[in-house]
Motif scaffolding. Structure first.
Motif, PDB file in Angstrom:
ATOM      1  N   CYS A 135      33.541  25.594 -28.244  1.00 27.91           N
ATOM      2  CA  CYS A 135      32.390  26.219 -27.599  1.00 27.91           C
ATOM      3  C   CYS A 135      32.031  27.535 -28.285  1.00 27.91           C
ATOM      4  CB  CYS A 135      32.670  26.440 -26.111  1.00 27.91           C
ATOM      5  SG  CYS A 135      31.233  27.015 -25.192  1.00 27.91           S
ATOM      6  N   PHE A 136      33.008  28.262 -28.769  1.00 25.33           N
ATOM      7  CA  PHE A 136      32.750  29.462 -29.554  1.00 25.33           C
ATOM      8  C   PHE A 136      32.229  29.101 -30.945  1.00 25.33           C
ATOM      9  CE2 PHE A 136      35.609  31.398 -26.464  1.00 25.33           C
ATOM     10  CZ  PHE A 136      35.177  32.717 -26.392  1.00 25.33           C
ATOM     11  N   TRP A 137      33.025  28.316 -31.651  1.00 25.64           N
ATOM     12  CA  TRP A 137      32.808  28.118 -33.079  1.00 25.64           C
ATOM     13  C   TRP A 137      31.548  27.296 -33.352  1.00 25.64           C
ATOM     14  CZ3 TRP A 137      37.488  26.445 -36.636  1.00 25.64           C
ATOM     15  CH2 TRP A 137      37.229  26.836 -37.956  1.00 25.64           C
ATOM     16  N   VAL A 138      31.315  26.230 -32.589  1.00 22.68           N
ATOM     17  CA  VAL A 138      30.129  25.402 -32.786  1.00 22.68           C
ATOM     18  C   VAL A 138      28.865  26.205 -32.493  1.00 22.68           C
ATOM     19  CG1 VAL A 138      28.874  23.390 -31.935  1.00 22.68           C
ATOM     20  CG2 VAL A 138      31.318  23.210 -32.415  1.00 22.68           C
ATOM     21  N   TYR A 139      28.882  26.988 -31.429  1.00 21.61           N
ATOM     22  CA  TYR A 139      27.699  27.798 -31.107  1.00 21.61           C
ATOM     23  C   TYR A 139      27.445  28.850 -32.181  1.00 21.61           C
ATOM     24  CZ  TYR A 139      26.188  26.052 -26.570  1.00 21.61           C
ATOM     25  OH  TYR A 139      25.646  25.282 -25.578  1.00 21.61           O
ATOM     26  N   TRP A 140      28.500  29.425 -32.725  1.00 21.79           N
ATOM     27  CA  TRP A 140      28.341  30.396 -33.812  1.00 21.79           C
ATOM     28  C   TRP A 140      27.722  29.721 -35.035  1.00 21.79           C
ATOM     29  CZ3 TRP A 140      27.478  34.930 -35.516  1.00 21.79           C
ATOM     30  CH2 TRP A 140      27.887  35.369 -36.782  1.00 21.79           C
ATOM     31  N   GLU A 141      28.196  28.534 -35.383  1.00 23.80           N
ATOM     32  CA  GLU A 141      27.620  27.830 -36.530  1.00 23.80           C
ATOM     33  C   GLU A 141      26.165  27.462 -36.255  1.00 23.80           C
ATOM     34  OE1 GLU A 141      29.069  24.703 -39.765  1.00 23.80           O
ATOM     35  OE2 GLU A 141      29.103  23.834 -37.751  1.00 23.80           O
ATOM     36  N   VAL A 142      25.875  27.001 -35.060  1.00 21.96           N
ATOM     37  CA  VAL A 142      24.504  26.643 -34.702  1.00 21.96           C
ATOM     38  C   VAL A 142      23.591  27.875 -34.767  1.00 21.96           C
ATOM     39  CG1 VAL A 142      23.041  25.975 -32.749  1.00 21.96           C
ATOM     40  CG2 VAL A 142      25.048  24.597 -33.352  1.00 21.96           C
ATOM     41  N   ALA A 157      13.816  32.583 -28.849  1.00 21.51           N
ATOM     42  CA  ALA A 157      14.427  33.596 -29.707  1.00 21.51           C
ATOM     43  C   ALA A 157      15.627  34.292 -29.066  1.00 21.51           C
ATOM     44  CB  ALA A 157      13.386  34.623 -30.146  1.00 21.51           C
ATOM     45  N   PRO A 158      15.596  34.679 -27.787  1.00 20.64           N
ATOM     46  CA  PRO A 158      16.768  35.351 -27.203  1.00 20.64           C
ATOM     47  C   PRO A 158      18.021  34.475 -27.238  1.00 20.64           C
ATOM     48  CG  PRO A 158      14.837  35.743 -25.846  1.00 20.64           C
ATOM     49  CD  PRO A 158      14.455  34.700 -26.843  1.00 20.64           C
ATOM     50  N   TRP A 159      17.853  33.165 -27.040  1.00 23.90           N
ATOM     51  CA  TRP A 159      18.998  32.255 -27.118  1.00 23.90           C
ATOM     52  C   TRP A 159      19.545  32.242 -28.538  1.00 23.90           C
ATOM     53  CZ3 TRP A 159      20.829  28.108 -29.742  1.00 23.90           C
ATOM     54  CH2 TRP A 159      21.831  27.333 -29.150  1.00 23.90           C
ATOM     55  N   ILE A 160      18.668  32.102 -29.521  1.00 27.19           N
ATOM     56  CA  ILE A 160      19.085  32.078 -30.926  1.00 27.19           C
ATOM     57  C   ILE A 160      19.792  33.376 -31.287  1.00 27.19           C
ATOM     58  CG2 ILE A 160      18.279  31.950 -33.315  1.00 27.19           C
ATOM     59  CD1 ILE A 160      15.876  30.280 -32.190  1.00 27.19           C
ATOM     60  N   ASP A 161      19.217  34.500 -30.886  1.00 27.75           N
ATOM     61  CA  ASP A 161      19.794  35.805 -31.227  1.00 27.75           C
ATOM     62  C   ASP A 161      21.176  35.993 -30.611  1.00 27.75           C
ATOM     63  OD1 ASP A 161      17.515  36.408 -32.645  1.00 27.75           O
ATOM     64  OD2 ASP A 161      16.605  37.605 -31.051  1.00 27.75           O
ATOM     65  N   THR A 162      21.383  35.459 -29.421  1.00 28.21           N
ATOM     66  CA  THR A 162      22.683  35.598 -28.748  1.00 28.21           C
ATOM     67  C   THR A 162      23.804  34.973 -29.569  1.00 28.21           C
ATOM     68  OG1 THR A 162      21.709  35.673 -26.535  1.00 28.21           O
ATOM     69  CG2 THR A 162      24.006  34.965 -26.686  1.00 28.21           C
ATOM     70  N   TYR A 163      23.556  33.772 -30.077  1.00 31.64           N
ATOM     71  CA  TYR A 163      24.632  33.046 -30.753  1.00 31.64           C
ATOM     72  C   TYR A 163      24.680  33.279 -32.263  1.00 31.64           C
ATOM     73  CZ  TYR A 163      25.130  31.093 -26.180  1.00 31.64           C
ATOM     74  OH  TYR A 163      25.313  30.976 -24.822  1.00 31.64           O
ATOM     75  N   ALA A 164      23.690  33.994 -32.792  1.00 30.13           N
ATOM     76  CA  ALA A 164      23.750  34.420 -34.194  1.00 30.13           C
ATOM     77  C   ALA A 164      24.184  35.871 -34.311  1.00 30.13           C
ATOM     78  CB  ALA A 164      22.386  34.229 -34.859  1.00 30.13           C
ATOM     79  N   ASP A 165      24.483  36.501 -33.191  1.00 31.11           N
ATOM     80  CA  ASP A 165      24.865  37.914 -33.195  1.00 31.11           C
ATOM     81  C   ASP A 165      26.242  38.097 -33.838  1.00 31.11           C
ATOM     82  OD1 ASP A 165      26.360  40.301 -31.625  1.00 31.11           O
ATOM     83  OD2 ASP A 165      24.210  40.701 -31.749  1.00 31.11           O
ATOM     84  N   PRO A 166      26.397  39.070 -34.729  1.00 30.00           N
ATOM     85  CA  PRO A 166      27.702  39.290 -35.362  1.00 30.00           C
ATOM     86  C   PRO A 166      28.835  39.502 -34.363  1.00 30.00           C
ATOM     87  CG  PRO A 166      26.010  40.518 -36.527  1.00 30.00           C
ATOM     88  CD  PRO A 166      25.356  39.955 -35.288  1.00 30.00           C
ATOM     89  N   GLY A 167      28.532  40.110 -33.232  1.00 28.08           N
ATOM     90  CA  GLY A 167      29.565  40.307 -32.218  1.00 28.08           C
ATOM     91  C   GLY A 167      30.114  38.991 -31.703  1.00 28.08           C
ATOM     92  N   THR A 172      34.461  34.795 -32.011  1.00 26.13           N
ATOM     93  CA  THR A 172      34.876  33.478 -32.486  1.00 26.13           C
ATOM     94  C   THR A 172      36.064  33.587 -33.433  1.00 26.13           C
ATOM     95  OG1 THR A 172      32.617  32.623 -32.275  1.00 26.13           O
ATOM     96  CG2 THR A 172      34.108  31.414 -33.730  1.00 26.13           C
ATOM     97  N   ALA A 173      36.006  34.548 -34.351  1.00 23.95           N
ATOM     98  CA  ALA A 173      37.096  34.735 -35.316  1.00 23.95           C
ATOM     99  C   ALA A 173      38.399  35.111 -34.614  1.00 23.95           C
ATOM    100  CB  ALA A 173      36.701  35.805 -36.328  1.00 23.95           C
ATOM    101  N   ARG A 174      38.307  35.899 -33.561  1.00 26.25           N
ATOM    102  CA  ARG A 174      39.528  36.285 -32.836  1.00 26.25           C
ATOM    103  C   ARG A 174      40.154  35.087 -32.133  1.00 26.25           C
ATOM    104  NH1 ARG A 174      36.181  40.731 -31.454  1.00 26.25           N
ATOM    105  NH2 ARG A 174      35.848  39.886 -29.359  1.00 26.25           N
ATOM    106  N   VAL A 175      39.329  34.233 -31.538  1.00 30.12           N
ATOM    107  CA  VAL A 175      39.872  33.036 -30.881  1.00 30.12           C
ATOM    108  C   VAL A 175      40.443  32.092 -31.922  1.00 30.12           C
ATOM    109  CG1 VAL A 175      39.334  31.062 -29.401  1.00 30.12           C
ATOM    110  CG2 VAL A 175      38.316  33.293 -28.914  1.00 30.12           C
TER     111      VAL A 175
END
Length: 220
Positions: A135-142, A157-167, A172-175
């Motif tokens: 759920c983390f990693w797939v959404y980050w890639e998407v 756009a707000p949905w796209i920006d949420t999951y493309a956000d570096p934070g 995702t990297a921590r999990v």
């Protein structure tokens, strides 16, 4: 290669199928039917409520302080996303409080959340966090895939920006690191079970967007 790198590479065809979803292609160019997005948001709200429970259980079962903090923070963020991003979209796409209260999980939503909670209740900590990671990693890639090609202005756009956000990428990297840490000290049988959990959760990610695009309901 690490556990995460290995399973991620193995699932390249499935990840490609996710990125090729009509739901995501039309979301990127802004042409997605509002009815499909409304269906998705209602189901995602139901999903995130249960996903937060799975994260909270992972936090309680984590053997390290880093794991307890990461998964407890993740549970908090899942609730915050549900309350903030979803409520904004609910207003924009005319989802009333009554519609949200009466929403029923679809077969895919119920299947996915029930699967994660079954991992939490009956399987190992290692399997649980492997099932949580997609759920983390797939959404980050998407998010990263859609962001550069999304049309502007875009109603999504707000949905796209949420999951493309570096934070979100950092979370995702921590999990991922926690999953790799768990896999490194696991038995071969446990690592195989972790791979199964990751694979099944990724399949559910594909199914979730597909069901939203088709506006799936219970057949009977």
């Amino acid at each position: 290669m690490s556990f995460c790198d290995t399973i991620w590479q193995e699932l390249a065809p499935l990840r490609r199928a996710i990125l090729d979803q009509p739901f995501l292609a039309e979301l990127a160019d802004g042409s997605l039917a509002p009815e499909s997005f409304r269906h998705y948001m209602l189901q995602d709200s139901l999903y995130l409520a249960e996903y937060a429970r799975a994260l909270a259980i992972a936090s309680a079962r984590a053997p390290t302080a880093a794991g307890r903090l990461e998964f407890s923070d993740g549970a908090k963020v899942a609730v915050q996303v549900e309350q903030a991003l979803h409520q904004a979209f609910f207003a924009k796409f005319e989802v009333t409080p009554e519609m949200a209260q009466q929403a029923e999980p679809t077969p895919v939503c119920l299947g996915y959340t029930s699967y994660l909670l079954s991992l939490a209740a009956t399987r190992s900590y290692e399997e649980l966090i492997a099932g949580i990671l997609p759920c983390f990693w797939v959404y980050w890639e998407v998010g990263c895939d859609i962001k550069p090609r999304a049309t502007s202005p875009n109603p999504y756009a707000p949905w796209i920006d949420t999951y493309a956000d570096p934070g979100f990428g950092e979370a995702t990297a921590r999990v991922r690191a926690l999953v790799d840490e768990a896999a490194a000290s696991a038995t071969p049988a446990t690592r195989a079970a972790m791979a199964t959990a990751f694979r099944n959760a990724t399949r559910y990610e594909w199914m979730f967007w597909d069901s939203a695009y088709r506006r799936e309901t219970w057949p009977v």
